[in-house]
Design a protein around this motif. Structure first.
Motif, PDB file in Angstrom:
ATOM      1  N   PRO A   1       0.807  -1.220   0.000  1.00 26.05           N
ATOM      2  CA  PRO A   1       0.000   0.000   0.000  1.00 26.05           C
ATOM      3  C   PRO A   1       0.842   1.274   0.000  1.00 26.05           C
ATOM      4  N   ASP A   2       1.983   1.242   0.682  1.00 26.14           N
ATOM      5  CA  ASP A   2       2.763   2.487   0.788  1.00 26.14           C
ATOM      6  C   ASP A   2       3.295   2.921  -0.569  1.00 26.14           C
ATOM      7  N   LEU A   3       3.736   1.930  -1.371  1.00 29.42           N
ATOM      8  CA  LEU A   3       4.246   2.273  -2.689  1.00 29.42           C
ATOM      9  C   LEU A   3       3.115   2.759  -3.595  1.00 29.42           C
ATOM     10  N   ALA A   4       1.965   2.115  -3.462  1.00 29.23           N
ATOM     11  CA  ALA A   4       0.851   2.476  -4.330  1.00 29.23           C
ATOM     12  C   ALA A   4       0.403   3.906  -4.071  1.00 29.23           C
ATOM     13  N   LEU A   5       0.564   4.344  -2.795  1.00 22.20           N
ATOM     14  CA  LEU A   5       0.155   5.710  -2.467  1.00 22.20           C
ATOM     15  C   LEU A   5       0.885   6.730  -3.329  1.00 22.20           C
ATOM     16  N   LEU A   6       2.126   6.372  -3.698  1.00 20.47           N
ATOM     17  CA  LEU A   6       2.922   7.297  -4.504  1.00 20.47           C
ATOM     18  C   LEU A   6       2.261   7.564  -5.848  1.00 20.47           C
ATOM     19  N   ALA A   7       1.495   6.582  -6.302  1.00 21.54           N
ATOM     20  CA  ALA A   7       0.916   6.725  -7.627  1.00 21.54           C
ATOM     21  C   ALA A   7      -0.297   7.637  -7.643  1.00 21.54           C
ATOM     22  N   ILE A   8      -0.845   7.872  -6.444  1.00 21.98           N
ATOM     23  CA  ILE A   8      -2.092   8.634  -6.372  1.00 21.98           C
ATOM     24  C   ILE A   8      -1.988   9.969  -7.104  1.00 21.98           C
TER      25      ILE A   8
ATOM     26  N   PRO B   1     -11.141  12.074 -22.338  1.00 17.58           N
ATOM     27  CA  PRO B   1     -12.050  11.334 -21.462  1.00 17.58           C
ATOM     28  C   PRO B   1     -11.640   9.878 -21.251  1.00 17.58           C
ATOM     29  N   MET B   2     -11.007   9.274 -22.256  1.00 15.76           N
ATOM     30  CA  MET B   2     -10.577   7.891 -22.084  1.00 15.76           C
ATOM     31  C   MET B   2      -9.583   7.784 -20.932  1.00 15.76           C
ATOM     32  N   VAL B   3      -8.654   8.752 -20.897  1.00 13.36           N
ATOM     33  CA  VAL B   3      -7.641   8.739 -19.848  1.00 13.36           C
ATOM     34  C   VAL B   3      -8.296   9.013 -18.499  1.00 13.36           C
ATOM     35  N   ARG B   4      -9.222   9.969 -18.494  1.00 14.91           N
ATOM     36  CA  ARG B   4      -9.924  10.274 -17.233  1.00 14.91           C
ATOM     37  C   ARG B   4     -10.612   9.019 -16.706  1.00 14.91           C
ATOM     38  N   GLY B   5     -11.318   8.344 -17.624  1.00 13.54           N
ATOM     39  CA  GLY B   5     -12.040   7.134 -17.212  1.00 13.54           C
ATOM     40  C   GLY B   5     -11.092   6.078 -16.703  1.00 13.54           C
ATOM     41  N   LEU B   6     -10.029   5.892 -17.441  1.00 12.55           N
ATOM     42  CA  LEU B   6      -9.065   4.859 -17.060  1.00 12.55           C
ATOM     43  C   LEU B   6      -8.489   5.122 -15.680  1.00 12.55           C
ATOM     44  N   ALA B   7      -8.082   6.370 -15.469  1.00 12.75           N
ATOM     45  CA  ALA B   7      -7.458   6.705 -14.198  1.00 12.75           C
ATOM     46  C   ALA B   7      -8.440   6.513 -13.047  1.00 12.75           C
ATOM     47  N   LEU B   8      -9.649   6.952 -13.270  1.00  8.19           N
ATOM     48  CA  LEU B   8     -10.643   6.849 -12.217  1.00  8.19           C
ATOM     49  C   LEU B   8     -10.935   5.385 -11.899  1.00  8.19           C
ATOM     50  N   ARG B   9     -11.072   4.591 -12.969  1.00  7.31           N
ATOM     51  CA  ARG B   9     -11.373   3.178 -12.767  1.00  7.31           C
ATOM     52  C   ARG B   9     -10.245   2.493 -11.998  1.00  7.31           C
ATOM     53  N   SER B  10      -9.021   2.822 -12.405  1.00  4.86           N
ATOM     54  CA  SER B  10      -7.888   2.190 -11.736  1.00  4.86           C
ATOM     55  C   SER B  10      -7.818   2.617 -10.275  1.00  4.86           C
ATOM     56  N   MET B  11      -8.064   3.905 -10.049  1.00  2.00           N
ATOM     57  CA  MET B  11      -7.936   4.400  -8.700  1.00  2.00           C
ATOM     58  C   MET B  11      -8.958   3.734  -7.778  1.00  2.00           C
TER      59      MET B  11
ATOM     60  N   GLY C   1      -7.473   3.174   3.441  1.00  2.00           N
ATOM     61  CA  GLY C   1      -7.206   4.597   3.412  1.00  2.00           C
ATOM     62  C   GLY C   1      -7.337   5.241   2.058  1.00  2.00           C
ATOM     63  N   ILE C   2      -7.650   4.447   1.043  1.00  2.00           N
ATOM     64  CA  ILE C   2      -7.710   5.018  -0.293  1.00  2.00           C
ATOM     65  C   ILE C   2      -8.951   5.889  -0.454  1.00  2.00           C
ATOM     66  N   THR C   3      -9.961   5.618   0.374  1.00  2.00           N
ATOM     67  CA  THR C   3     -11.239   6.305   0.168  1.00  2.00           C
ATOM     68  C   THR C   3     -11.106   7.819   0.197  1.00  2.00           C
ATOM     69  N   GLU C   4     -10.287   8.308   1.101  1.00  2.00           N
ATOM     70  CA  GLU C   4     -10.219   9.768   1.198  1.00  2.00           C
ATOM     71  C   GLU C   4      -9.656  10.393  -0.069  1.00  2.00           C
ATOM     72  N   TYR C   5      -8.851   9.610  -0.795  1.00  2.00           N
ATOM     73  CA  TYR C   5      -8.274  10.167  -2.020  1.00  2.00           C
ATOM     74  C   TYR C   5      -9.249  10.087  -3.192  1.00  2.00           C
ATOM     75  N   ILE C   6     -10.116   9.057  -3.170  1.00  2.00           N
ATOM     76  CA  ILE C   6     -10.938   8.895  -4.367  1.00  2.00           C
ATOM     77  C   ILE C   6     -12.273   9.615  -4.288  1.00  2.00           C
ATOM     78  N   GLN C   7     -12.634  10.042  -3.091  1.00  2.00           N
ATOM     79  CA  GLN C   7     -13.949  10.658  -2.962  1.00  2.00           C
ATOM     80  C   GLN C   7     -14.142  11.830  -3.922  1.00  2.00           C
ATOM     81  N   HIS C   8     -13.175  12.694  -3.928  1.00  2.00           N
ATOM     82  CA  HIS C   8     -13.314  13.885  -4.751  1.00  2.00           C
ATOM     83  C   HIS C   8     -13.354  13.566  -6.250  1.00  2.00           C
TER      84      HIS C   8
END
Lengths: 424, 688
Positions: free
Chosen positions: B28-35, B47-57, B64-71
Motif C-alpha cells: 500500500p505504501d508504494l501504491a500511495l505514490l501513484a495517487i 475522457p478515455m484517460v480520465r475514465g481509465l485513471a478513475l477506474r484504476s484508482m 485509506g484510499i477512500t479519502e483520495y478517491i472521494q473527490h
C-alpha cells in the motif's frame, strides 16, 4: 448477473490470464476448478456449472482454452454463459483464432479488452465493432492527438458511428437456411426443422434507414394478398437495431444498420419438409472378417437446383482395415482418425440417386470395448435455393443525402445438424 | 513503476495501472505514490484517460484510499463524457466495498446516484442501479418506486441486452398498485419474450410470472407464449445455453407437464451432445410421456440404452423404469429384451428397475421372476447385486433357482466389499429360508457363521446376531417378524407427484437454482451454512408467498407459542418414501391427538400446499374419496425427525393424528402438533 472474476485457463488448468473484478473471491479458488472438473469427468457427470466452497464456476470450453467466470451470487446462468461466449466472439474477432497461443501472444490486448468489457462484474461495452474503434492491436501506434472517445460509446444509436463514408454504397443480403434433421434407424423422421437467418453486409455512408420486405405470411394476410407464395415464420428474432414496435404493429422490418457484417434476424420454420438428401444404408458386420457398407443417397429437391460439396460421413468400426470402395459418382475416402468413410460429391443435382459400396476387413481378434453407434452425418450446400421458399421482395434504403444504393441478395440452404441413425 | 505511469502512451498507462491494481493490496505504501499521477490523469482532457485513471484508482484495494478517491468520483459523476460517468458510478460502489464497516452510506452520494438514473446514457443508468444495489445492500437494495419503475420501463428499449436483463431483474422489486398498471407493464414488456438473448428471455419470463402471481391464468398464458422462444433456446448453438434453457424447461414442466407434450421430439438427443444435456433431455422426456407418444419415446430411450457411456445407458434404463410406473407392460418388454445384451452395466440397471417396478406395480411380478433367471452372471456392481438379492429373497418361492444363486454369492462372500450387499443378503436368505427351508438351511448356517465369526463390519454382525437369536425363538416367531412387513400400498402414490404451483419456483427462475436442481442447491446452501449468501436469499424468498403469508401471520399471532417454534421446522433434508416406511415401522408412537373433522373429503393438494408453507412435508396421501383416508407427513426440527400419520375416519367425523419421532424431544412434538392443528383449523375455515 455479476461475475466476480473471469479466468482464461489452458487445458491443464493453468491460469493464462485472469481479471479480478470485485475482489470478493480469492484468486486461489481457481486452483480447485480443474480437480473438480476432472473428477466430474471421470464420473461421467460433467456439468458446465461447478460449485466449490462459496464460489460458483460457470465455464465454457473453446478450442484449447477454458473460459471460467466465478461468482458468489445466485446469478443468472444464461447471462453469464452469454457473456463468456461474447468474450470468445470479441477475442476471435481480434485474433482470428482464439486459442492458447493467440492469448499468450496478445495478452496486452486481452487485458485491455477484459477491462472494457466488464467493470466491477457488470458487462459494459461488449460490441466488438465499437471496441475495435478504440482498442487496436497496434496499440502503441495510437497518438495522443487521435485519442478521443468514439462517439459510438455514448451515441443514442449505440451500434453505429456517425460519419461513415463509402465510395460505392452497397448492401449484401444473405438468406441462409440450415436444415436440422434426425432420422431413426428404421427411417422415421424424428425431428426436422429449419433455422433461417438473414445476414447483412452493410457498406453504406451516413445514417441510412433501411426497410426489408419478405414474403411473410402474416404480413400478406394483413394486407389481404394471396398467401400462396408466402412463408410462415416462427419465433422471429431481430438484431437490436430493428424497431420491434413497428414489426409488432404492421410487420415492417425497419432499422438503422450497424456498419459491416451482422445478423439482422433469425427465424424458425416448423413445417415438415421432405429431407433434402435422403440416405438409405445397409451396414452388414460379419464378426472377425469384414464389414460391408452400402449407401444410397437421393436428392429430394428441385431438379434445377444442385447441391454443392456434399459430404456423407459413414461410421465404420475403429478396428477396420483394408478399405475398398466403389462409387457411382464422387470419391470415397477412409478417415481412420474419425472412424468414418467420407463420400464426397462435388455437385449433386436434384432428383438424382447415387450409390456407394464400401468393404472393410476386420481383425480376427475382436476388441473388448463396445463402441457407440454413431449416425451418418451429411454436409451440403444448395445455392440459389431456400427450403422454406422465403424471398426478399424489396430492400429500401433511405438516407438524407439521397444517394443511390444497391442491394444484392443471395440464397443458400445448407445442412445444420443433419443425422441419420444406422442399424449396425 | 509510478514513473512509468506518467507517460503519454495510453497502452503503457493501462498496463501499469493494471499492475498497480493487482499489487496495491500487498504494497500500500508504494501504491500511495501513484495517487498523484492518477489524480492528474483524472483531470486529463482526454475522457478515455480520465475514465481509465478513475477506474484504476477505485480498483486499488488498500486501506485509506477512500479519502483520495472521494473527490475524483464526485467530479466524475458530473463529467460531461458519459464514459467517465459510467466509471464514476461504479466507482461509488467500489468505494463502498472498501469500507464495509462504515455504518452510514453517504446520503448525498446516494441521492446523486438516484438523480443519475435520469442520465441520457443508458449504460450510466444501469450502472447507477447496479451501484445503488451494491451500496444499499444492508437496507435491502435499491428502492424501485413508481416513478423509477416507469422511468425504467420507458428506457428499457434503449438498453443493451445486459442492461435489459438487469433492469428486468430490478423490476421484480416493484409491485404495481392496480391491475390496470400491471397489465400495462405486461403489454409493454411483451416484446422481450421474443428476445434473441436467452438471458433477457429468462428474465422476462421470471418477471411476468412474479408480476402475475395472483393470476394463474395469466401465468399459464405467459408460459404458453414463451414456449416457442424456450424451444429455440433449447436448441441453441452454444451448448451451455442449451443446457441452461433445458433446465428451465424442466422447471416449468413440473407445473405444466402438458406444455411441451407435442414438441417432445425436440428433446430427442443428438449423437454429438455432451452427456449433461442428454441427461436433462431424458428427464424431460419422462415428464412428457402421455398415451399418444409413449411408444415413440420408449423406442427412442431404448436406443440410448446401448450408448457407449455406461452412465448414460443406465440413466436411459432408469428413465424407462420410471415410465414403467404408468406403462408397465411396454416397459417390461423393453427391459426384458435388454437383458439379452448381457452387458454388465445394463443388466445391473435393469434389475434395479425391476425391484422398483415390482414394488410399485405388483402386476409385473410374474414377468420379473421369469426374466430374472440367468442374469446373476452379469451383475458385478453392488447396487445391482443388492437389487437382485432383494428380489430373490422376496420372490424366492417363484424363482426356481433362487437358492442356488444365493449360495454362489454366499460362497464368494469373502471377496464382497460392501456391507450393504451383505445386509441385503442376510435378509434375503432369511426370507428364503422361511419359504424353502430344505434348500436354504445349510447355506443360511454358513452365512450366519461367517458373518458372526469373521465379519468386521458392526452392522452386518449385529444384524446376523439378531437373526440368529430370532431363529432361536423358533420358526413361527421368525415368520411373524419377517413376514409381517407389508408395504402400505398408499405409499405407491408418492411417485406420481403432485403438480407444483408455479409460484413455488417462480422466485428461483432465472437463477442458478434450476441449473443445479433444487435438491443440490439446498445441499450447497446448507453446506455454506449461514454465510453471507443467506441474507440475500431470504430477501428473495419473502415476497413470494402472496396471500398465504398473511393468513399465516394472522394465525401465528393468535398463538404466540407457535411463533416461537415454527421456524424450527424444516423439510430438508428430504427423506425417501422407503426410509420413511422403515422408520415408521420401527418407531413407537409418542403422541396421539384426535381432532374433529366434519367437512368430509379432504383435497390433497390444498393440504400439501398448506403444510409446505408450514415446513411440513406431506409425503403420501390416499386418493380422495377413499375411506379411511390417510396421509403421511414428516418434518425436521430441533435435531429430531418427526413423522406423522393423519387418519380421517368418516364414521366418527374425526381426524386422528399419530406422531412418532426419532429422538425424544417433547418440545419439538408440541410445536409440530401445534403447527399441524393450526393448518387443519385453516383448512376447515377455508372449506366453510
Amino acid at each position: 448477473m455479476s461475475a466476480s472474476a473471469v479466468f482464461i485457463l489452458d487445458l491443464k488448468g493453468k491460469v493464462l490470464i485472469y481479471r479480478d473484478y470485485k475482489g470478493d473471491v480469492s484468486m486461489s479458488e481457481i486452483d480447485f476448478f480443474m480437480p473438480v472438473l476432472m473428477q466430474q469427468e471421470e464420473e461421467g457427470l460433467l456439468c458446465p456449472l461447478i460449485s466449490h466452497g462459496k464460489v460458483h464456476f460457470l465455464w465454457i470450453k473453446h478450442s484449447n482454452l477454458y473460459l471460467v467466470a466465478a461468482t458468489t451470487k445466485n446469478s443468472n446462468a444464461s447471462l453469464v454463459y452469454t457473456f463468456l461466449y461474447k468474450l470468445v466472439e470479441v477475442l476471435t474477432e481480434y485474433f482470428k483464432e482464439l486459442e492458447e497461443e493467440s492469448v499468450q501472444d496478445n495478452f496486452v490486448v486481452v487485458y485491455e479488452l477484459l477491462d472494457e468489457l466488464m467493470d466491477f462484474g457488470f458487462p459494459q461495452t461488449t460490441d466488438s465493432k465499437i471496441l475495435q474503434e478504440y482498442i487496436t492491436q497496434q496499440g502503441n501506434k495510437l497518438e495522443v492527438a487521435k485519442l478521443r472517445v468514439p462517439t459510438t460509446v455514448t451515441n443514442a444509436v449505440s451500434w453505429r458511428s456517425e460519419g461513415i463514408k463509402y465510395k460505392k454504397n452497397e448492401v449484401f443480403i444473405d438468406v441462409i437456411e440450415s436444415v436440422n434433421l434426425l432420422v431413426s434407424a428404421n427411417g422415421n423422421v424424428l425431428r426436422s426443422d429449419i433455422v433461417g437467418s438473414v445476414k447483412l453486409k452493410v457498406m453504406l455512408s451516413g445514417m441510412p434507414e433501411l426497410r426489408l420486405g419478405l414474403n411473410d405470411r402474416v404480413l400478406f394476410s394483413l394486407t389481404g394478398r394471396d398467401k400462396g407464395k408466402s412463408v410462415m415464420m416462427e419465433d422471429v428474432k431481430f438484431h437490436q437495431c430493428v424497431r420491434l414496435s413497428r414489426f409488432e404493429n404492421d410487420r415492417t422490418i425497419s432499422f438503422i444498420p450497424p456498419d459491416g457484417d451482422f445478423e439482422l434476424m433469425s427465424y424458425r420454420i416448423n413445417a415438415q419438409v421432405k429431407p433434402l438428401i435422403w440416405i438409405e444404408s445397409v451396414i452388414e458386420k460379419f464378426s472377425h472378417s469384414r464389414v460391408e457398407i452400402m449407401v444410397k443417397a437421393k436428392g429430394q429437391f428441385k431438379k434445377q437446383s444442385v447441391a454443392n460439396s456434399v459430404e456423407i460421413m459413414v461410421p465404420v468400426p475403429s478396428d477396420a482395415d483394408t478399405p475398398r470402395f466403389k462409387t457411382s459418382v464422387g470419391s470415397a475416402k477412409y478417415v481412420p482418425e474419425k472412424n468414418v468413410v467420407v463420400w464426397t460429391i462435388k455437385s449433386f443435382p436434384g432428383g438424382k440417386e447415387f450409390l456407394m459400396r464400401a468393404h472393410f476387413g476386420l481383425p480376427s481378434v475382436e476388441k473388448d470395448e463396445e463402441e457407440g453407434r454413431p449416425p451418418i452425418t451429411v454436409n451440403f450446400e444448395i445455392p440459389y435455393f431456400t427450403v422454406s421458399g422465403i424471398q426478399v421482395r424489396y430492400m429500401k434504403i433511405i438516407e438524407k443525402s439521397g444517394y443511390h444504393a444497391l442491394p444484392w441478395v443471395r440464397y443458400i440452404t445448407q445442412s445444420g445438424d443433419y443425422q441419420l441413425r444406422t442399424n449396425a | 513503476m509510478v514513473k512509468a505511469s506518467a507517460t503519454v502512451d495510453i497502452v503503457q498507462k493501462k498496463l501499469v495501472y493494471l499492475y498497480m491494481c493487482s499489487y496495491a493490496a500487498l504494497k500500500p505504501d508504494l501504491a500511495l505514490l501513484a495517487i498523484n499521477t492518477l489524480h492528474k490523469d483524472c483531470a486529463d482532457r482526454n475522457p478515455m484517460v480520465r475514465g481509465l485513471a478513475l477506474r484504476s484508482m477505485c480498483s486499488l484495494r488498500m486501506p485509506g484510499i477512500t479519502e483520495y478517491i472521494q473527490h475524483p468520483i464526485l467530479m466524475g459523476l458530473r463529467d460531461k463524457a458519459a464514459y467517465v460517468r459510467r466509471v464514476a458510478v461504479l466507482g461509488c460502489a467500489k468505494m463502498r466495498n472498501l469500507q464495509p464497516d462504515a455504518e452510514i452510506v453517504d446520503a448525498a452520494l446516494v441521492n446523486e446516484l438516484y438523480g443519475l438514473l435520469r442520465d441520457p446514457d443508458p449504460v450510466v443508468m444501469v450502472n447507477c442501479l447496479r451501484a445503488l444495489e451494491e451500496m444499499l445492500k444492508q437496507e435491502g437494495g435499491v428502492v424501485i418506486n413508481k416513478p423509477i419503475a416507469h422511468h425504467l420501463l420507458n428506457r428499457i428499449k434503449d438498453l443493451d441486452p445486459w442492461g435489459q436483463s438487469e433492469v428486468l431483474t430490478f423490476l421484480l422489486r416493484y409491485t404495481p398498485r392496480t391491475e390496470e398498471e400491471l397489465f400495462d407493464i405486461l403489454n409493454l414488456l411483451d416484446d422481450f419474450l421474443h428476445s434473441v438473448h436467452s438471458g433477457v428471455l429468462a428474465a422476462t419470463i421470471c418477471l411476468f410470472l412474479r408480476l402475475s402471481s395472483a393470476h394463474p391464468a395469466v401465468q399459464a398464458d405467459v408460459l404458453e407464449r414463451a414456449r416457442g422462444p424456450l424451444l429455440s433456446a433449447s436448441t441453441a448453438q452454444c451448448r451451455e445455453l442449451r443446457f441452461a434453457a433445458l433446465c428451465h424447461v424442466q422447471q416449468i414442466l413440473r407445473s405444466l407437464p402438458s406444455l411441451f407434450a407435442e414438441q417432445y421430439k425436440k428433446f430427442f438427443c443428438s449423437y454429438s451432445e455432451p452427456n449433461y444435456i442428454k441427461f436433462r433431455k431424458m428427464e424431460i422426456l419422462i415428464e412428457l410421456v402421455n398415451d399418444n407418444n409413449v411408444a415413440v419415446i420408449l423406442e427412442e430411450l431404448r436406443a440410448y440404452c446401448t450408448d457407449i457411456s455406461p452412465e448414460l445407458a443406465q440413466a436411459a434404463i432408469f428413465a424407462i423404469g420410471r415410465i414403467g410406473q404408468n406403462y408397465s407392460e411396454k416397459c417390461m418388454s423393453i427391459l426384458t429384451s435388454l437383458l439379452g445384451l448381457k452387458q454388465e452395466h445394463i443388466t445391473s440397471a435393469v434389475v434395479q428397475m425391476f425391484r422398483d417396478l415390482v414394488w410399485l406395480c405388483p402386476q409385473c411380478t410374474d414377468l420379473v421372476c421369469q426374466a430374472l433367471v440367468d442374469c446373476e452372471d452379469y451383475i458385478l456392481d453392488s447396487e445391482g447385486k443388492q437389487a437382485l438379492i432383494w428380489l430373490l429373497g422376496v420372490y424366492g418361492d417363484q424363482i426356481p433357482n433362487a437358492p442356488y444363486v444365493l449360495e454362489d454369492i454366499i460362497d464368494n462372500l469373502k471377496t464382497e466389499a460392501t456391507p450393504l450387499v451383505k445386509l441385503e443378503l442376510l435378509t434375503a436368505t432369511m426370507r428364503l429360508f422361511l419359504v424353502r427351508p430344505a434348500e436354504t438351511q445349510d447355506m443360511l448356517g454358513r452365512l450366519l457363521h461367517y458373518c458372526i465369526e469373521e465379519e468386521s463390519h458392526m452392522a452386518v454382525r449385529d444384524r446376523s446376531l439378531f437373526y440368529y437369536r430370532l431363529l432361536q425363538c423358533g420358526v413361527d416367531e421368525t415368520r411373524k417378524v419377517l413376514g409381517s412387513i407389508k408395504s402400505d400400498p398408499f405409499l405407491g402414490g408418492i411417485v406420481s407427484q403432485q403438480q407444483e404451483p408455479v409460484n413455488n419456483w417462480a422466485s428461483d427462475f432465472n437463477s442458478l437454482v434450476p441449473i443445479y436442481g433444487k435438491n443440490q442447491w439446498e445441499a450447497i446452501k446448507s453446506a455454506r451454512g449461514s454465510m453471507s449468501l443467506s441474507t440475500e436469499e431470504q430477501e428473495e424468498v419473502q415476497p413470494d408467498l402472496p396471500g398465504f403469508e398473511e393468513t399465516e401471520q394472522e394465525a401465528t399471532t393468535s398463538s404466540s407459542k407457535a411463533v416461537h417454534f415454527e421456524p424450527c421446522l424444516s423439510t430438508s433434508p428430504p427423506i425417501s418414501p422407503l426410509s420413511f416406511e422403515q422408520k415408521w415401522l420401527t418407531l413407537q408412537p409418542c403422541r396421539q391427538v384426535v381432532v374433529s373433522w366434519e367437512e368430509g373429503d379432504c383435497a390433497p393438494n390444498i393440504l400439501q400446499d398448506a403444510l409446505s408453507h408450514s415446513n411440513i412435508c406431506a409425503l403420501a396421501f390416499s386418493k380422495p374419496h377413499t375411506w379411511p383416508w390417510k396421509a403421511y407427513l414428516y418434518s425436521h426440527g430441533m435435531n429430531t425427525l418427526i413423522l406423522a400419520e393423519l387418519l380421517l375416519n368418516s364414521s366418527t367425523d374425526s381426524l386422528q393424528i399419530t406422531v412418532k419421532q426419532e429422538k425424544d424431544n417433547k418440545e419439538a412434538v408440541d410445536s409440530f402438533i401445534c403447527v399441524l392443528e393450526k393448518v387443519i383449523e385453516m383448512m376447515k375455515s377455508s372449506k366453510t
